[in-house]
Write an enzyme that holds these catalytic residues in place. Structure first.
Site, PDB file in Angstrom:
ATOM      1  N   LYS A  45       0.303 -90.791 -80.067  1.00  0.00           N
ATOM      2  CA  LYS A  45       1.068 -92.025 -80.121  1.00  0.00           C
ATOM      3  C   LYS A  45       0.841 -92.745 -81.453  1.00  0.00           C
ATOM      4  CE  LYS A  45       1.347 -94.137 -76.130  1.00  0.00           C
ATOM      5  NZ  LYS A  45       0.705 -94.833 -75.010  1.00  0.00           N
ATOM      6  N   ARG A 114      -2.624 -99.925 -76.255  1.00  0.00           N
ATOM      7  CA  ARG A 114      -2.032 -98.689 -75.715  1.00  0.00           C
ATOM      8  C   ARG A 114      -2.940 -97.502 -75.973  1.00  0.00           C
ATOM      9  NH1 ARG A 114       3.599 -98.332 -78.742  1.00  0.00           N
ATOM     10  NH2 ARG A 114       4.164 -97.146 -76.877  1.00  0.00           N
ATOM     11  N   GLY A 123      -3.875 -89.666 -66.107  1.00  0.00           N
ATOM     12  CA  GLY A 123      -5.250 -90.085 -65.838  1.00  0.00           C
ATOM     13  C   GLY A 123      -5.778 -90.974 -66.937  1.00  0.00           C
ATOM     14  N   MET A 125      -5.733 -94.256 -69.402  1.00  0.00           N
ATOM     15  CA  MET A 125      -5.455 -95.631 -69.049  1.00  0.00           C
ATOM     16  C   MET A 125      -4.017 -96.033 -69.375  1.00  0.00           C
ATOM     17  SD  MET A 125      -7.245 -99.031 -70.325  1.00  0.00           S
ATOM     18  CE  MET A 125      -5.836 -99.468 -71.327  1.00  0.00           C
ATOM     19  N   ARG A 358       8.007 -88.876 -79.422  1.00  0.00           N
ATOM     20  CA  ARG A 358       7.228 -87.646 -79.258  1.00  0.00           C
ATOM     21  C   ARG A 358       8.210 -86.522 -78.984  1.00  0.00           C
ATOM     22  NH1 ARG A 358       4.589 -89.777 -73.644  1.00  0.00           N
ATOM     23  NH2 ARG A 358       6.514 -90.699 -72.906  1.00  0.00           N
ATOM     24  N   HIS A 481      -5.513 -70.017 -54.312  1.00  0.00           N
ATOM     25  CA  HIS A 481      -5.233 -68.596 -54.121  1.00  0.00           C
ATOM     26  C   HIS A 481      -3.722 -68.331 -54.079  1.00  0.00           C
ATOM     27  CE1 HIS A 481      -4.558 -65.030 -51.521  1.00  0.00           C
ATOM     28  NE2 HIS A 481      -5.511 -64.521 -52.284  1.00  0.00           N
ATOM     29  N   SER A 872       1.071 -42.704 -73.416  1.00  0.00           N
ATOM     30  CA  SER A 872       1.526 -43.940 -72.805  1.00  0.00           C
ATOM     31  C   SER A 872       0.378 -44.509 -71.986  1.00  0.00           C
ATOM     32  CB  SER A 872       2.745 -43.660 -71.907  1.00  0.00           C
ATOM     33  OG  SER A 872       3.080 -44.831 -71.194  1.00  0.00           O
ATOM     34  N   CYS A 940       2.823 -48.646 -70.428  1.00  0.00           N
ATOM     35  CA  CYS A 940       3.781 -48.749 -69.328  1.00  0.00           C
ATOM     36  C   CYS A 940       3.174 -49.419 -68.104  1.00  0.00           C
ATOM     37  CB  CYS A 940       4.335 -47.384 -68.956  1.00  0.00           C
ATOM     38  SG  CYS A 940       3.107 -46.284 -68.267  1.00  0.00           S
ATOM     39  N   TYR A 960       5.887 -49.210 -78.693  1.00  0.00           N
ATOM     40  CA  TYR A 960       6.715 -49.957 -77.756  1.00  0.00           C
ATOM     41  C   TYR A 960       5.872 -50.469 -76.594  1.00  0.00           C
ATOM     42  CZ  TYR A 960       6.293 -45.899 -74.743  1.00  0.00           C
ATOM     43  OH  TYR A 960       5.768 -44.912 -73.963  1.00  0.00           O
TER      44      TYR A 960
HETATM   45  P1  ADP Z   1       2.682 -94.623 -72.037  1.00  0.00           P
HETATM   46  O1  ADP Z   1       1.779 -93.780 -72.821  1.00  0.00           O
HETATM   47  O2  ADP Z   1       2.383 -94.643 -70.585  1.00  0.00           O
HETATM   48  O3  ADP Z   1       4.126 -94.389 -72.348  1.00  0.00           O
HETATM   49  P2  ADP Z   1       2.854 -96.923 -73.706  1.00  0.00           P
HETATM   50  O4  ADP Z   1       1.697 -97.305 -74.529  1.00  0.00           O
HETATM   51  O5  ADP Z   1       3.947 -96.232 -74.393  1.00  0.00           O
HETATM   52  O6  ADP Z   1       2.355 -96.123 -72.454  1.00  0.00           O
HETATM   53  O7  ADP Z   1       3.376 -98.309 -73.092  1.00  0.00           O
HETATM   54  C1  ADP Z   1       3.912 -98.509 -71.831  1.00  0.00           C
HETATM   55  C2  ADP Z   1       5.221 -99.282 -71.938  1.00  0.00           C
HETATM   56  O8  ADP Z   1       5.038-100.504 -72.621  1.00  0.00           O
HETATM   57  C3  ADP Z   1       6.268 -98.535 -72.712  1.00  0.00           C
HETATM   58  O9  ADP Z   1       7.513 -98.759 -72.127  1.00  0.00           O
HETATM   59  C4  ADP Z   1       6.225 -99.159 -74.066  1.00  0.00           C
HETATM   60  O10 ADP Z   1       7.436 -99.046 -74.730  1.00  0.00           O
HETATM   61  C5  ADP Z   1       5.879-100.586 -73.738  1.00  0.00           C
HETATM   62  N1  ADP Z   1       5.152-101.228 -74.838  1.00  0.00           N
HETATM   63  C6  ADP Z   1       3.998-100.852 -75.373  1.00  0.00           C
HETATM   64  N2  ADP Z   1       3.640-101.633 -76.392  1.00  0.00           N
HETATM   65  C7  ADP Z   1       4.609-102.551 -76.517  1.00  0.00           C
HETATM   66  C8  ADP Z   1       4.814-103.635 -77.397  1.00  0.00           C
HETATM   67  N3  ADP Z   1       3.966-103.922 -78.375  1.00  0.00           N
HETATM   68  N4  ADP Z   1       5.922-104.368 -77.241  1.00  0.00           N
HETATM   69  C9  ADP Z   1       6.794-104.076 -76.261  1.00  0.00           C
HETATM   70  N5  ADP Z   1       6.667-103.072 -75.388  1.00  0.00           N
HETATM   71  C10 ADP Z   1       5.573-102.307 -75.517  1.00  0.00           C
HETATM   72 MG    MG Z   2       5.074 -94.574 -73.830  1.00  0.00          MG
END
Ligand code: ADP
Ligand code: MG
Ligand code: MG
Length: 990
Positions: A45, A114, A123, A125, A358, A481, A872, A940, A960
């Protein structure tokens, strides 16, 4: 603002690794200091935000705290020295750009924190938005924005997010309060909440927070920031994140980055909003913006499904200017990253902000189309296009899928039952079976597709799995399994479907108040994890219609060195293989032709007579020799014995050689078929391999039948009275028909026949059939059988040659371990071939070669190669003989546990064991080619269709790989990947 950032960038430089003033490590990078290549340090990110900032896209200012800081925090439980100071400097930079200050009672700055690791993973945050709000700044912001409602909406969000994410308060508790207020509004939506209501919600949230945490929500914005950053770092070692990394083999020491970024607000009224969009349709690959937009909303609202969002194309009508602006940004990003992008954006009072980009996750179909389109558009090269598509995508595209419309209809009809894990892709419909034996019996019947339903499966269930169209389990994850076995077999599977209650005794499963009983129809979608009641028609894949895939594979063909052949026993398989692009048949197993029901009687007759024939023939030969040198007085006795034996031999020979002759006619037809289909391409025909008793009924079954028939002689009706199982019924029918409808007569006809079979089977029983009289050993002990096969091959080849059809037969001997075995067989068989060609007056070019399935053969490849023009690798047997495992026993009893416990890294029958089996292969290729430079070498075994094993075959320099027809497209791609990756590695080594 952009020009300010540009200037800063040149001042600060992009590659500092320590903080200038203090000499401490550099933990904080402003967005303008980073770039896309810094994913290790800044996370995906952060690197994306930096790159977008560089591109001049509208990104709210911010900075990234590095993964190194996270690792330091994980080690000590504290922020490392210098980190906080750098964070404060970063904040100062955001403040300078925005003209706002964190916690300023007149003009407050709000930020988001973020998380973002190198790989996105569940998982980790969740992000926290609106940090910096407190009881004071909330008023300032209200005055500034003249939008009281918005400010209280933002505050309630902060309280709930902070409480849930940083303090682990159950999010439902906040949700319940919110729901209660929504209920009081006319529209029952979050946007219907009034300012007063939001104010009250904030008050309730604060007291909820206090009672859960035991202290007040922190009023200091710096304190909020510090706690949020620490929570991001801690989440790296949360249980869910750790489990996810373990499963996906992601190293645990990467750490996560934390991004701090100025807030922009999508919840400031109807000219604001937030959205997510893909630059191309991630499900079809079509070149169109695809995604959703939610007016007057913040952050996660779009994905959280609180209101129904609009389609991104609708934005075109409602906000044409914004749409154009966003479309331009999307195009810049896609061209810059040269891949399908998944973009998050927010519109604040009519202004666009980009918050994340991304590379977008996509379906198999989209992966192929996007790769082909982008290469055609000139955005990427063809080679890159080939590398962008994973072999698994090709597998998915060629699996049966539910007809989308039928699935939607099933949903409308209320037939949707549950959702579990999508453990093995593909769709299947069939009768529910709760017992593996039952599934096996059903599955053997073409008209009775079975879905095996279990709480979970164990090795004892494998025979049932093998005969099922699909598997559904209530428990177990992606490595259970059931999941492992079905993926290996290519059978669709849904595991961990916790909401179904399986009751074996009742023979049913329940979901809520619905009951599915044994024999009811169920449908499972292993690609999505969905389970439905009743039948949903599946669409069989049609390779001919997959034009994008075909284009991509043609590009792959242009790259690869390895040829791709197919294993096919029947003309129809060979045809399919050619359609899929096979360049030859690497394995045509002739014994399958023996197994056809209409031939079984002839085969039985042949096998029953063979040992006797050999014994009597040998005795007669010995007697004749004795006659020559015997004393006169002994001669009459010898002559008498001979005259007794000769008719016996004649009779046996009629049965043995006569059956062989009949088989020869049938096999000739088989070979005519397959050689005709494969004209112009090589066809490797393997001579008979399994032990003869495999063609006879099972010893146990025969024993039961003979016993029953003997007992029923006086009282035929006993058979009727005791016939309970389906098997009993089938036997009863067999007896009846043997007697032309009359049971008593049937018993008399059948009993002696079955007795003879039983004796023969008893005599040929082996304690270890896998290592017994089979393969080339059979051809040496019963040369008449393999000679018959060779005659059939060459008769077919000669006839086709005369018709002007170009045939390339290659005769393959199985299971050789010693060069002498090949020498003997080759002499006999080539003599036979020559006879046929002379008789037919046609010359056919052919090759003679061997399978390599025994370590000794691999080690003595130089000796072996003197008698073989091709090798083979039969890696199924070679794996068995190298490990000393019999596959069925191993997979049934311990092998999967070995893998689970990490004793073996994977199942060597699925992925080639490079260190052991692979080493033998390497030695074999080297020694073989030393003696014969143009030795043709291929594989094969089932591994021939496994991408990783294919890569290894490329490294070994095989000619092959040969795999099942359905795997041919996958193998074509995998072979190209192997070649392209090695090229890349080589250039990187330089
Ligand atoms: P995730 O990895 O779960 O996508 P994000 O960090 O992208 O989490 O953020 C979750 C949501 O909050 C997303 O929709 C993102 O666009 C929004 N968001 C994050 N930072 C900001 C910001 N500075 N201003 C407005 N929206 C934000
Ligand atoms: Mg996001
Ligand atoms: Mg074999």
């Amino acid at each position: 603002m952009r020009s300010v950032e540009r200037r800063r960038k040149t001042v600060i430089g992009a590659s500092e690794s320590s903080d200038g003033d203090t000499g401490l490590p550099k933990y904080v990078y402003l967005f303008e200091e980073g770039n896309a290549s810094m994913r290790d340090l800044l996370g995906g990110k952060g690197a994306g935000l930096a790159e977008m900032t560089r591109l001049g896209l509208p990104v709210p200012p911010g900075f990234t705290i590095t993964t190194k800081a996270c690792n330091a925090y994980s080690r000590s439980g504290r922020f490392p020295p210098g980190l906080w100071k750098q964070v404060e400097e970063g904040m100062a930079s955001i403040e300078a750009k925005t003209g706002k200050v964190l916690g300023d009672p007149a003009n407050p700055l709000l930020v988001s924190v973020r998380s973002g690791a190198k790989f996105s993973m569940p998982g980790m945050m969740d992000s926290i938005l609106n940090l910096g709000l407190n009881d004071v700044t909330v008023h300032a912001l209200a005055a500034l924005t003249k939008d009281e409602r918005f400010v209280w909406d933002a505050y309630r969000r902060l309280l709930a997010m902070f409480g849930r994410i940083v303090k682990n308060i159950d999010g439902n508790k906040f949700g319940a309060v919110l729901e209660r207020y929504k209920e009081q509004t006319p529209g029952k939506k979050d946007t219907d909440l009034t300012t007063d209501m939001l104010r009250e919600i904030v008050a309730e949230f604060r007291s909820l927070y206090r009672s859960e945490v035991g202290e007040d929500f922190p009023q200091s914005p710096k304190e909020q920031l510090r706690e949020a950053i620490a929570a991001v770092f801690r989440s790296w070692n949360g249980k869910r994140a750790v489990d996810y990394r373990t499963f996906n083999k992601i190293p645990h020491d990467l750490g996560t980055a934390a991004n701090v970024q100025a807030m922009v607000f999508g919840n400031m009224g109807d000219d604001s909003g937030t959205g997510v969009a893909f630059t191309r349709n991630p499900s079809t690959g079509a070149k169109e913006l695809y995604g959703e937009y939610l007016p007057n909303a913040q952050g996660e609202d779009v994905v959280a499904g609180i209101r129904t969002p609009m389609k991104i194309v609708e934005l075109k009508e409602s906000h044409p200017d914004l749409y154009v602006e966003f479309a331009r940004a999307a195009d810049v990003l896609e061209r810059h990253y040269r891949d399908l992008q998944d973009i998050e954006f927010t519109i604040e009072r009519g202004k666009l902000w980009v918050l994340q980009t991304r590379s977008g996750k996509r379906s198999a179909r989209a992966a192929v189309k996007v790769a082909v389109d982008m290469a055609t558009e000139g955005i990427i090269s063809k080679q890159e296009g080939v590398l962008r598509v994973e072999p698994i995508h090709v597998v998915h595209l060629l699996l049966p899928q539910f007809d989308d419309r039928a699935k939607a209809a099933a949903r409308r009809e209320g037939r949707y039952l549950a959702k579990g894990l999508n453990a093995s892709p593909g769709a299947a419909s069939g009768y529910a079976a709760f017992d593996p034996d039952e599934a096996e019996t059903m599955g053997r019947d073409e008209k009775k597709p079975a879905i095996l339903v279990r709480v979970e499966t164990s090795p004892d269930d494998v025979h049932g799995i093998l005969h099922s169209k699909g598997v559904l389990t209530a428990r177990g994850g992606a490595t259970s399994h059931a999941a492992v076995v079905t993926r290996g077999l290519g059978i669709p599977c849904v595991t961990g479907c916790e909401s179904i209650l399986v009751d074996y005794d009742a023979g049913e499963f329940r979901v809520g108040d619905k009951v599915i009983r044994r024999g009811d129809f169920v449908s499972i979608d292993g690609s999505t994890g969905e389970v439905f009641e009743g039948r949903i028609p599946t669409l069989e894949p049609d390779f001919r219609k997959e034009t994008d895939l075909q284009t991509l594979l043609e590009w792959a063909d242009g790259e690869r060195v390895l040829e791709v052949w197919a294993n096919a026993d029947y003309p129809r398989d060979a045809e399919r293989a050619r359609e899929f692009g096979a360049q030859g048949i690497g394995l045509d197993r002739t014994e399958h032709m023996f197994m056809e029901t209409d031939r079984l009687d002839v085969v039985h007759e042949m096998i029953l007579a063979a040992p006797e024939y050999r014994r009597v023939a040998a005795e007669i030969r010995a007697l004749r020799q004795e006659m020559v040198s015997a004393r006169e007085d002994k001669k009459p006795a010898l002559a008498k014995r001979l005259s007794l034996l000769e008719p016996v031999l004649e009779n046996l020979s009629r049965r043995y050689l006569g059956s062989l002759e009949k088989l020869e006619g049938l096999q000739r037809e088989d070979f005519l078929g397959i050689l005709r289909v494969m004209q112009g391409l090589p066809v490797i025909i393997r001579l008979i391999d399994p032990p003869l008793h495999e063609f006879l009924p099972k010893y146990e079954t025969l024993l039961v039948h003979v016993t029953k028939l003997t007992l029923a002689r006086g009282d035929p009706d006993v058979l009727v009275r005791t016939a309970r199982s389906e098997e009993d019924q089938a036997f009863l029918a067999e007896v009846r028909s043997a007697g032309g409808g009359d049971l008593a007569r049937g018993i008399e006809v059948l009993l002696p026949k079955k007795q003879r079979l039983l004796e023969a089977v008893a005599a040929s029983r082996e304690s270890n059939p896998m290592l017994g009289l089979r393969g080339c050993r059979l051809g040496i002990m019963f040369p008449e059988i393999t000679e018959m096969q060779v005659r059939a091959i060459f008769e077919a080849a000669c006839r086709l040659t005369r018709e002007g059809i170009d045939v390339k037969p290659e005769v393959m001997i199985p299971l050789a371990g010693h060069a002498n075995e090949l020498r003997i067989l080759r002499e006999a068989l080539e003599a036979e071939a020559k006879k046929v060609m002379e008789r037919e007056g046609v010359q056919v070019a052919y090759k003679f070669g061997t399978m390599i399935e025994i370590p000794r053969a691999a080690l003595t490849a130089d000796e072996i190669a003197r008698h073989a023009e091709f090798f083979s690798f039969g890696t199924n047997d070679l794996t068995q003989t190298t490990f000393g495992y019999s596959r069925d026993d191993a997979e049934g009893k311990f092998l999967l546990d070995y893998v689970k416990q990490g004793i073996l890294p994977f199942n060597p029958f699925q992925v080639l064991d490079r260190e052991g089996v692979g080493q033998l292969m390497r030695v074999c290729v080297q020694r073989g080619r030393k003696v014969r430079k143009d030795l043709e070498v291929g594989i094969c075994g089932e591994h021939g269709g496994d991408p990783e094993s294919i890569e290894f075959c490329h490294e070994l320099g095989l000619n092959y790989v040969s795999c099942s027809p359905f795997r041919v497209p996958v193998a074509r791609l995998a072979a190209a990947h192997a070649k392209l990756r090695h090229e890349i590695e080589r250039t990187e080594d330089r």
